[in-house]
Design an enzyme around this catalytic site. Structure first.
Site, PDB file in Angstrom:
ATOM      1  N   HIS A  14       0.971  -1.464   0.020  1.00 41.00           N
ATOM      2  CA  HIS A  14       0.081   0.073   0.070  1.00 41.00           C
ATOM      3  C   HIS A  14       0.819   1.254  -0.067  1.00 41.00           C
ATOM      4  O   HIS A  14       1.492   1.521   1.137  1.00 41.00           O
ATOM      5  CB  HIS A  14      -0.895  -0.098   1.283  1.00 41.00           C
ATOM      6  CG  HIS A  14      -1.894   0.963   1.063  1.00 41.00           C
ATOM      7  ND1 HIS A  14      -3.358   0.905   1.599  1.00 41.00           N
ATOM      8  CD2 HIS A  14      -1.648   2.451   1.120  1.00 41.00           C
ATOM      9  CE1 HIS A  14      -3.618   2.345   1.419  1.00 41.00           C
ATOM     10  NE2 HIS A  14      -2.981   3.129   1.154  1.00 41.00           N
ATOM     11  N   HIS A  16       1.467   5.460  -1.531  1.00 47.26           N
ATOM     12  CA  HIS A  16       1.280   6.388  -2.394  1.00 47.26           C
ATOM     13  C   HIS A  16       2.563   7.205  -3.038  1.00 47.26           C
ATOM     14  O   HIS A  16       3.638   7.583  -2.321  1.00 47.26           O
ATOM     15  CB  HIS A  16       0.479   7.581  -1.253  1.00 47.26           C
ATOM     16  CG  HIS A  16      -0.830   7.075  -0.953  1.00 47.26           C
ATOM     17  ND1 HIS A  16      -1.912   7.307  -1.429  1.00 47.26           N
ATOM     18  CD2 HIS A  16      -0.907   6.363   0.048  1.00 47.26           C
ATOM     19  CE1 HIS A  16      -3.009   7.058  -0.742  1.00 47.26           C
ATOM     20  NE2 HIS A  16      -2.275   6.278   0.255  1.00 47.26           N
ATOM     21  N   LYS A 100      -9.374  -0.561  -5.768  1.00 49.53           N
ATOM     22  CA  LYS A 100      -9.381   0.117  -4.404  1.00 49.53           C
ATOM     23  C   LYS A 100     -10.773   0.785  -4.068  1.00 49.53           C
ATOM     24  O   LYS A 100     -11.310   1.454  -4.799  1.00 49.53           O
ATOM     25  CB  LYS A 100      -8.219   1.235  -4.347  1.00 49.53           C
ATOM     26  CG  LYS A 100      -8.266   2.165  -3.295  1.00 49.53           C
ATOM     27  CD  LYS A 100      -7.961   1.332  -2.008  1.00 49.53           C
ATOM     28  CE  LYS A 100      -8.051   1.875  -0.664  1.00 49.53           C
ATOM     29  NZ  LYS A 100      -6.942   2.636  -0.028  1.00 49.53           N
ATOM     30  N   HIS A 137     -10.316   0.923   2.009  1.00 48.24           N
ATOM     31  CA  HIS A 137     -10.224   2.080   3.086  1.00 48.24           C
ATOM     32  C   HIS A 137     -11.095   1.894   3.868  1.00 48.24           C
ATOM     33  O   HIS A 137     -12.371   2.098   3.544  1.00 48.24           O
ATOM     34  CB  HIS A 137     -10.129   3.466   2.663  1.00 48.24           C
ATOM     35  CG  HIS A 137      -9.793   4.490   3.497  1.00 48.24           C
ATOM     36  ND1 HIS A 137      -8.585   5.139   3.793  1.00 48.24           N
ATOM     37  CD2 HIS A 137     -10.339   4.663   4.563  1.00 48.24           C
ATOM     38  CE1 HIS A 137      -8.650   5.810   4.837  1.00 48.24           C
ATOM     39  NE2 HIS A 137      -9.860   5.879   5.321  1.00 48.24           N
ATOM     40  N   HIS A 175      -4.387  -0.772   5.944  1.00 46.87           N
ATOM     41  CA  HIS A 175      -4.071   0.000   7.041  1.00 46.87           C
ATOM     42  C   HIS A 175      -4.665  -0.166   8.331  1.00 46.87           C
ATOM     43  O   HIS A 175      -5.478   0.774   8.974  1.00 46.87           O
ATOM     44  CB  HIS A 175      -3.614   1.628   6.853  1.00 46.87           C
ATOM     45  CG  HIS A 175      -4.723   2.034   5.896  1.00 46.87           C
ATOM     46  ND1 HIS A 175      -6.087   1.985   6.110  1.00 46.87           N
ATOM     47  CD2 HIS A 175      -4.811   2.696   4.835  1.00 46.87           C
ATOM     48  CE1 HIS A 175      -7.022   2.729   5.358  1.00 46.87           C
ATOM     49  NE2 HIS A 175      -6.002   3.017   4.316  1.00 46.87           N
ATOM     50  N   ASP A 248       1.781   2.749   3.636  1.00 40.86           N
ATOM     51  CA  ASP A 248       0.717   3.761   3.513  1.00 40.86           C
ATOM     52  C   ASP A 248       1.610   5.091   3.438  1.00 40.86           C
ATOM     53  O   ASP A 248       1.157   6.028   4.037  1.00 40.86           O
ATOM     54  CB  ASP A 248      -0.472   4.057   4.261  1.00 40.86           C
ATOM     55  CG  ASP A 248      -1.626   4.685   3.951  1.00 40.86           C
ATOM     56  OD1 ASP A 248      -1.778   5.273   2.801  1.00 40.86           O
ATOM     57  OD2 ASP A 248      -2.355   5.208   5.000  1.00 40.86           O
TER      58      ASP A 248
HETATM   59  O1  DOR Z   1      -3.007   9.214   5.709  1.00 43.17           O
HETATM   60  C1  DOR Z   1      -3.719   8.928   4.706  1.00 43.17           C
HETATM   61  N1  DOR Z   1      -3.149   9.543   3.494  1.00 43.17           N
HETATM   62  N2  DOR Z   1      -4.776   8.087   4.538  1.00 43.17           N
HETATM   63  C2  DOR Z   1      -5.129   7.931   3.405  1.00 43.17           C
HETATM   64  O2  DOR Z   1      -5.928   7.063   3.249  1.00 43.17           O
HETATM   65  C3  DOR Z   1      -4.631   8.599   2.209  1.00 43.17           C
HETATM   66  C4  DOR Z   1      -3.396   9.081   2.339  1.00 43.17           C
HETATM   67  C5  DOR Z   1      -3.207  10.048   1.166  1.00 43.17           C
HETATM   68  O3  DOR Z   1      -3.369   9.886   0.109  1.00 43.17           O
HETATM   69  O4  DOR Z   1      -2.482  11.112   1.846  1.00 43.17           O
HETATM   70 ZN    ZN Z   2      -3.279   4.994   1.662  1.00 42.69          ZN
END
Ligand code: DOR
Ligand code: ZN
Length: 348
Positions: A14, A16, A100, A137, A175, A248
């Site tokens: 997971h 970003h 997702k 999520h 998460h 995450d």
């Molecule tokens: O803390 C987070 N940041 N939780 C999420 O679900 C999304 C993520 C983000 O994209 O910044």
């Molecule tokens: Zn995330």
């Protein structure tokens, strides 16, 4: 005196990576240690179609510095308009490894997510048929539900009903932050797995709020009480293959974090493997780190474990991590665990 721990090269289930200047700056932080990652699709606009996922994958590979190897495992962002046939084609071609689910409004860039779950039934049924996992999520968005209860309520009101209505659907609760989620995963069959972040093994809600607000510890789902952090540590270090690493790691510039309405996300790509070695050693479970970071995830996603290796080395001097990663959009602060760490990823 040093101590070495060698594990198969880990994966992040997971992650970003964002796009543009942010992607360029943060991708090497992950690719340095991780072989693959499940790439979150919450861009603006989101990655909804297989064509968008293919284009995003190309941009990630183009941003990868020469000499680094990394395989982005793409996901599609589920909307109420998602076409089951597009999802099936993206899976059949090997491009997409998961879909997702963001409940609309749950977190960063989730506005295009799902409000009426009946409208995504045909997609979920197609996914069950072809064996494509759904990443969730897991938080409800009802205004009358306290933010600290939103994960537990999601299990009862959304996740369990979806799974009962869609036999065979493979789901990753992402998460997880509560003992409720860990217990639910344990009570179910192998079609349900869960990722756990590095930071939720380290912070509880006091770390965010006591002694002044700490925006860099704010993420979603928000960290819960200490008893939940301990339950997550127990799950991660148990050797149960249904629990695996999904960092995450979610970069935001400092100006977006340190604001009147700061963004949710902890950026842990840089020091995750060192922090995990520290945590697993504290729990007397260094022998379980390979399972959590390198083996259980591939098993769930039906992919091979990496044939490459990563060595973690413990020395007597504390490791210095960069406090920030520079990006063309401004600095991103690296997660600070608040304690000294003696494990580093070895260069050899
Ligand atoms: O803390 C987070 N940041 N939780 C999420 O679900 C999304 C993520 C983000 O994209 O910044
Ligand atoms: Zn995330």
């Amino acid at each position: 005196m040093t101590q070495d721990l060698t594990i198969p090269r880990p994966d992040d289930w997971h992650l970003h990576l964002r796009d543009g200047a942010m992607l360029e700056a943060v991708l090497p932080e992950t690719a340095r240690h991780f072989g693959r990652a499940i790439i979150m699709p919450n861009l603006v606009p989101p990655v909804v179609t297989s064509a968008q996922a293919a284009a995003y994958r190309d941009r990630i590979l183009a941003a990868l510095p020469d000499g680094m190897s990394f395989e982005p495992l793409m996901t599609l962002y589920l909307t109420e308009d998602t076409d089951p046939e597009d999802v099936a084609a993206a899976h059949a071609s090997g491009l997409v490894k998961a879909v997702k689910l963001y409940p609309a409004g749950a977190t960063t860039n989730s506005a295009s997510g799902v409000t009426n779950f009946d409208n995504v039934r045909p997609v979920l049924e197609k996914m069950a048929e072809i064996g494509l996992p759904l990443c969730t999520h897991g938080e409800v968005t009802d205004h009358d539900i306290d933010i600290f209860d939103r994960e537990a309520v999601f299990i009862d009101r959304v996740l369990d009903p979806i799974r009962r209505a869609t036999p065979g659907l493979r789901v990753v609760m992402e998460h997880i932050t509560t003992s409720n989620a860990a217990d639910y995963v344990r009570s179910q069959d192998k079609d349900l797995g869960a990722t756990i972040t590095t930071h939720h093994l380290i912070i509880n809600r006091n770390h965010i709020l006591v002694g002044g607000i700490k925006p860099h510890y704010y993420c979603l789902p928000v960290a819960k009480r200490e008893e939940h952090r301990l339950a997550l540590r127990a799950a991660a270090t148990s050797g149960d293959a249904r629990f695996f690493l999904g960092t995450d790691s979610a970069p935001h510039t400092d100006s977006n974090k340190l604001s009147e309405c700061g963004c949710a996300g902890c950026f842990t790509a840089t020091n995750t493997m060192s922090l995990l070695a520290h945590v697993f050693e504290e729990e007397g479970a260094l022998d379980k780190l390979a399972g959590f970071a390198s083996e259980n995830g591939p098993a769930f996603y039906r992919l091979p474990v990496s044939t490459q290796r990563l060595t973690l080395r413990k020395s007597e001097t504390a490791v210095e991590f960069p406090a920030k990663i520079a990006t063309a959009d401004g600095p991103v602060t690296v997660f600070d665990p608040g304690f000294e760490v003696f494990w580093a990823v070895a260069d050899d």
